[in-house]
Enzyme design. Structure first.
Site, PDB file in Angstrom:
ATOM      1  N   SER A  70      43.207  34.574  61.347  1.00 41.11           N
ATOM      2  CA  SER A  70      44.536  34.127  61.776  1.00 41.11           C
ATOM      3  C   SER A  70      45.230  35.196  62.621  1.00 41.11           C
ATOM      4  O   SER A  70      44.903  36.374  62.548  1.00 41.11           O
ATOM      5  CB  SER A  70      45.410  33.807  60.556  1.00 41.11           C
TER       6      SER A  70
HETATM    7  N1  SAH Z   1      42.148  34.321  55.714  1.00 40.82           N
HETATM    8  C1  SAH Z   1      41.104  34.402  56.735  1.00 40.82           C
HETATM    9  C2  SAH Z   1      41.203  33.339  57.817  1.00 40.82           C
HETATM   10  C3  SAH Z   1      40.971  32.025  57.294  1.00 40.82           C
HETATM   11  S1  SAH Z   1      40.359  30.762  58.352  1.00 40.82           S
HETATM   12  C4  SAH Z   1      41.066  35.768  57.367  1.00 40.82           C
HETATM   13  O1  SAH Z   1      41.919  36.610  57.066  1.00 40.82           O
HETATM   14  O2  SAH Z   1      40.148  36.015  58.168  1.00 40.82           O
HETATM   15  C5  SAH Z   1      40.233  29.560  57.059  1.00 40.82           C
HETATM   16  C6  SAH Z   1      39.054  29.761  56.159  1.00 40.82           C
HETATM   17  O3  SAH Z   1      39.163  28.797  55.107  1.00 40.82           O
HETATM   18  C7  SAH Z   1      37.726  29.508  56.854  1.00 40.82           C
HETATM   19  O4  SAH Z   1      36.890  30.604  56.710  1.00 40.82           O
HETATM   20  C8  SAH Z   1      37.187  28.275  56.134  1.00 40.82           C
HETATM   21  O5  SAH Z   1      35.778  28.260  56.013  1.00 40.82           O
HETATM   22  C9  SAH Z   1      37.861  28.389  54.778  1.00 40.82           C
HETATM   23  N2  SAH Z   1      37.960  27.141  54.031  1.00 40.82           N
HETATM   24  C10 SAH Z   1      38.159  25.883  54.501  1.00 40.82           C
HETATM   25  N3  SAH Z   1      38.196  24.992  53.491  1.00 40.82           N
HETATM   26  C11 SAH Z   1      37.997  25.693  52.338  1.00 40.82           C
HETATM   27  C12 SAH Z   1      37.927  25.332  50.961  1.00 40.82           C
HETATM   28  N4  SAH Z   1      38.038  24.057  50.556  1.00 40.82           N
HETATM   29  N5  SAH Z   1      37.733  26.307  50.051  1.00 40.82           N
HETATM   30  C13 SAH Z   1      37.605  27.616  50.452  1.00 40.82           C
HETATM   31  N6  SAH Z   1      37.658  28.014  51.732  1.00 40.82           N
HETATM   32  C14 SAH Z   1      37.857  27.075  52.680  1.00 40.82           C
END
Ligand code: SAH
Length: 227
Positions: A70
């Site tokens: 993000s």
């Molecule tokens: N917090 C992260 C960015 C997140 S992007 C950072 O600092 O880099 C969102 C992430 O959520 C992605 O990696 C995606 O694979 C994950 N995601 C999506 N759905 C999910 C779920 N149901 N459970 C766990 N992770 C999930």
């Protein structure tokens, strides 16, 4: 030299965007300790080598598997909205690169983070260990159901957009705790929400800002045809 000036620019850009959005977010500045955490965590370590030139850019950056780390302003804002205390135990849904988890790790006692894409979970766990963030535990799992073994949490942060607020996360929040979560469908307006669980268990929800996140995937979304 390049690295430190990049970091300085990133911190300035966060402050600028906080100023631009101050009416919506209801504050002129983020907590100093949140900005200190942003200054301390080496963001370039969480960005793929090919995108190092964007490490301090105030925008999201691809991390593979169709996911992104993000933008710095959003990481800082969500961290601030969580109001993390040094004794807190926090749950994150969506480890991604591990960057948000690392920011939280510098501010609280313990961070549990779940990631649904297995290689991302493995890479983030390895990266966080190598960089010395020993108080973070990463698990490969669908975070819709939270992480019941370590509940209740002082705070929960979801870094993917959910079509609705997952009930298991509300259940796993301590009275007095906060949930920070983008809610909405991909391609539509999503709203960053803060849900506060009052000491009596009542919930108070506040809409903070329009945002654009990758979707929360997993069983719940497939069942409803939402992702
Ligand atoms: N917090 C992260 C960015 C997140 S992007 C950072 O600092 O880099 C969102 C992430 O959520 C992605 O990696 C995606 O694979 C994950 N995601 C999506 N759905 C999910 C779920 N149901 N459970 C766990 N992770 C999930």
């Amino acid at each position: 030299m390049i690295k430190s000036s990049g970091m300085a620019a990133m911190l300035r850009d966060i402050e600028l965007e906080v100023e631009l959005t101050r009416r919506m977010i209801g504050k002129d500045a983020l907590a100093p300790r949140v900005m200190q955490a942003m200054a301390r965590v080496p963001r370039e370590e969480f960005v793929p080598v090919d995108f190092h030139y964007l490490a301090f850019h105030n925008g999201p950056v691809p991390i593979g598997h169709g996911q992104t780390i993000s933008q710095p302003y959003i990481v800082a804002l969500m961290t601030d909205l969580l109001e993390p205390e040094p004794t807190d135990v926090i749950l994150e849904i969506g480890t991604g690169s591990g960057y948000q988890a690392a920011i939280l790790a510098t501010l609280v006692r313990r961070v549990y983070s779940t990631e649904i894409v297995e290689p991302l979970a493995a890479e983030a766990a390895e990266r966080l260990m190598r960089l010395g963030y020993a108080n973070v535990e990463v698990r490969h799992a669908d975070g819709y159901g939270g992480w019941p073994e370590h509940a209740p949490y002082d705070g929960i942060i979801v870094t993917a957009a959910a079509p609705h607020i997952p009930q298991p996360l509300l259940d796993q929040l301590k009275p007095g705790g906060r949930l920070v979560i983008p809610v909405g469908l991909p391609g539509w307006a999503q709203e960053l929400k803060v849900v506060e669980k009052k000491p009596d268990g009542g919930l108070v929800t506040r809409d903070v800002l329009g945002v654009a996140f990758v979707p929360l995937t997993g069983g719940h979304a497939r069942d409803r045809g939402e992702a």
